[in-house]
Write an enzyme that holds these catalytic residues in place. Structure first.
Site, PDB file in Angstrom:
ATOM      1  N   TYR A  27       0.824  -1.222   0.000  1.00 29.80           N
ATOM      2  CA  TYR A  27       0.000   0.000   0.000  1.00 29.80           C
ATOM      3  C   TYR A  27       0.851   1.261   0.000  1.00 29.80           C
ATOM      4  O   TYR A  27       0.567   2.238   0.702  1.00 29.80           O
ATOM      5  CB  TYR A  27      -0.945   0.030   1.214  1.00 29.80           C
ATOM      6  CG  TYR A  27      -1.794  -1.193   1.390  1.00 29.80           C
ATOM      7  CD1 TYR A  27      -2.671  -1.614   0.399  1.00 29.80           C
ATOM      8  CD2 TYR A  27      -1.725  -1.936   2.575  1.00 29.80           C
ATOM      9  CE1 TYR A  27      -3.466  -2.749   0.569  1.00 29.80           C
ATOM     10  CE2 TYR A  27      -2.498  -3.070   2.764  1.00 29.80           C
ATOM     11  CZ  TYR A  27      -3.370  -3.472   1.748  1.00 29.80           C
ATOM     12  OH  TYR A  27      -4.141  -4.585   1.928  1.00 29.80           O
ATOM     13  N   LYS A  35      16.451  -9.415  25.167  1.00 31.37           N
ATOM     14  CA  LYS A  35      15.289  -8.571  25.453  1.00 31.37           C
ATOM     15  C   LYS A  35      14.074  -9.481  25.559  1.00 31.37           C
ATOM     16  O   LYS A  35      12.995  -9.205  25.029  1.00 31.37           O
ATOM     17  CB  LYS A  35      15.102  -7.510  24.357  1.00 31.37           C
ATOM     18  CG  LYS A  35      14.107  -6.406  24.734  1.00 31.37           C
ATOM     19  CD  LYS A  35      14.456  -5.664  26.002  1.00 31.37           C
ATOM     20  CE  LYS A  35      13.398  -4.608  26.326  1.00 31.37           C
ATOM     21  NZ  LYS A  35      13.565  -4.051  27.686  1.00 31.37           N
ATOM     22  N   ASP A  90      18.712  -3.062  27.399  1.00 32.63           N
ATOM     23  CA  ASP A  90      18.639  -1.684  27.888  1.00 32.63           C
ATOM     24  C   ASP A  90      19.453  -1.523  29.172  1.00 32.63           C
ATOM     25  O   ASP A  90      20.203  -0.561  29.338  1.00 32.63           O
ATOM     26  CB  ASP A  90      17.188  -1.236  28.084  1.00 32.63           C
ATOM     27  CG  ASP A  90      16.308  -2.281  28.737  1.00 32.63           C
ATOM     28  OD1 ASP A  90      16.738  -3.441  28.891  1.00 32.63           O
ATOM     29  OD2 ASP A  90      15.157  -1.953  29.104  1.00 32.63           O
ATOM     30  N   ASP A 123      25.602  -4.497  17.028  1.00 30.68           N
ATOM     31  CA  ASP A 123      25.958  -3.296  16.285  1.00 30.68           C
ATOM     32  C   ASP A 123      25.888  -2.068  17.191  1.00 30.68           C
ATOM     33  O   ASP A 123      26.809  -1.246  17.262  1.00 30.68           O
ATOM     34  CB  ASP A 123      24.995  -3.154  15.101  1.00 30.68           C
ATOM     35  CG  ASP A 123      25.462  -2.139  14.074  1.00 30.68           C
ATOM     36  OD1 ASP A 123      26.545  -1.558  14.238  1.00 30.68           O
ATOM     37  OD2 ASP A 123      24.728  -1.935  13.088  1.00 30.68           O
ATOM     38  N   ASP A 179      29.237   0.133  19.184  1.00 32.94           N
ATOM     39  CA  ASP A 179      29.442   1.571  18.987  1.00 32.94           C
ATOM     40  C   ASP A 179      29.435   2.305  20.323  1.00 32.94           C
ATOM     41  O   ASP A 179      30.236   3.214  20.564  1.00 32.94           O
ATOM     42  CB  ASP A 179      28.359   2.149  18.079  1.00 32.94           C
ATOM     43  CG  ASP A 179      28.614   1.860  16.605  1.00 32.94           C
ATOM     44  OD1 ASP A 179      29.503   1.049  16.300  1.00 32.94           O
ATOM     45  OD2 ASP A 179      27.915   2.448  15.760  1.00 32.94           O
TER      46      ASP A 179
END
Length: 369
Positions: free
Chosen positions: A143, A185, A218, A242, A246
């Site tokens: 869509y 998680k 987290d 990833d 960093d």
């Protein structure tokens, strides 16, 4: 003498500055350690895309397969969509050559000031699963352009993919301090992450000298900022690895010094070595680029090719230069890219003269005679 055929892709932005700098150092190291490194340049990247509509030629992977390793600078340009630049070069290389491990050291270096108040030394290896997970190709859009436009992206974990990443990480931890942390998680992602947890735990049981801790990503990110020196080896999915690598590089002082290795551990295909920092188009061509990440990736390549003393020699050289405060401006030093490279070359020669390669004895060696 064994010939190591190295495919060199400087790529985009500062890659065209840091790759030549690192190659100068690799060539000097090769000369001193009687290595035969045969470099072949490939002009692939965003400029190639502008001329041909693709990041590398149709037979690019066939050309790379003839080499023992791939030395990559950076990929990315404001003129080329990220999806085109990444999926047109780097990701096909990682997947076609089964480079299922992305290994990223996170380490404090003397002369690179960390934003953390603590002076505790940081020495972490982050093992990122590199072929599947959140970076799958499963999904799509429908869509397009309508109010109910929809995008679906599927995360794909396989028992093979998770277990081989966990095996690699647990083996590393076993050779170090014996502590392995798994990023998860599973409190919010109810299918893939509990599966990740189960497979990592099952795999780690095969390593009785390794202690496994599973930590929500987290909380793990916060832990990496507050007490990064408490980590040893971290294993994570493609996306989590990833991001965390960093973050880890940033807390040690600069993402510009961070290296990485995209590994096919079995050696059935060439592995790829690249810095973490990306193409940084805002500083490209100004002589400001920090070549440490590229040089360190070169040291990892030497290690992978079976030359640990040569790898140590190169790493000690750039560490000596950083220790003397001669880093590039992003780490608070006075040097341009070329000036820093010249200092590293001088340090390589000095270390050779005083016996570089004797493990652990040259950590405080001077960078200049």
């Amino acid at each position: 003498m064994t010939i190591h055929k190295i495919a060199v892709i400087a790529g985009d932005g500062i890659g065209k500055e840091v790759v030549p700098a690192a190659l100068e150092c690799l060539e000097r190291i090769a000369q001193l350690h009687s290595l035969n490194l045969e470099f072949t340049d490939f002009d692939w990247g965003s400029d190639y895309y502008g001329r041909h509509g693709r990041m590398m030629p149709a037979d690019g992977l066939e050309q790379l397969a003839k080499h023992d390793a791939i030395f990559l600078g950076a990929v990315g340009s404001p003129d080329v969509p990220d999806a085109e630049s990444l999926w047109g070069l780097l990701i096909p290389i990682r997947r076609e050559f089964q480079q299922y491990i992305n290994l990223r050291p996170v380490k404090t270096l003397d002369g690179v000031k960390s934003p953390l108040a603590s002076k505790e030394p940081i020495d972490i290896l982050i093992v990122r699963e590199n072929n599947e997970g959140e970076y799958s190709e499963v999904g799509g859009r429908m869509y397009r352009g309508l109010p109910h436009e929809t995008a679906v992206q599927e995360t794909v974990f396989t028992r093979l993919g998770v277990s081989r990443a966990a095996h690699f990480a647990a083996s590393l931890a076993s050779s170090r301090k014996g502590r392995l942390t798994s990023a998860t998680k599973s409190n919010g992602i109810i299918h893939t992450m509990p599966f990740w947890d189960e497979v990592v735990e099952e795999t780690t049981r095969l390593y009785p000298d390794v202690t496994l801790t599973s930590e929500l990503v987290d909380a793990l990110a916060a832990h990496l900022v507050l007490k990064p020196w408490t980590f040893d080896v971290i294993v994570a999915s493609n996306l989590f690895g990833d991001i965390l690598s960093d973050l880890g590089s940033s807390v040690t002082g600069s993402i510009g010094v961070a290296p990485s290795a995209n590994l096919n551990p079995e050696g059935d295909f060439p592995s790829l070595f690249e810095p973490v920092h990306g193409s940084a188009p805002d500083i490209a061509g100004k002589g400001l680029a920090n070549p440490v990440g590229q040089m360190w990736s070169g040291a990892m390549m030497l290690e992978h090719l079976g030359h640990p003393e040569a790898a140590e020699h190169l790493q000690l050289a750039f560490e000596c230069v950083l220790r003397e405060g001669l880093g590039t401006r992003d780490v608070g030093g006075p040097s341009s890219t070329s000036e820093f490279t010249a200092a590293v070359l001088a340090a390589i020669d000095v270390l050779d003269a005083v016996g570089a390669g004797v493990a652990g004895k040259l950590a405080a060696a001077p960078a200049s005679a």
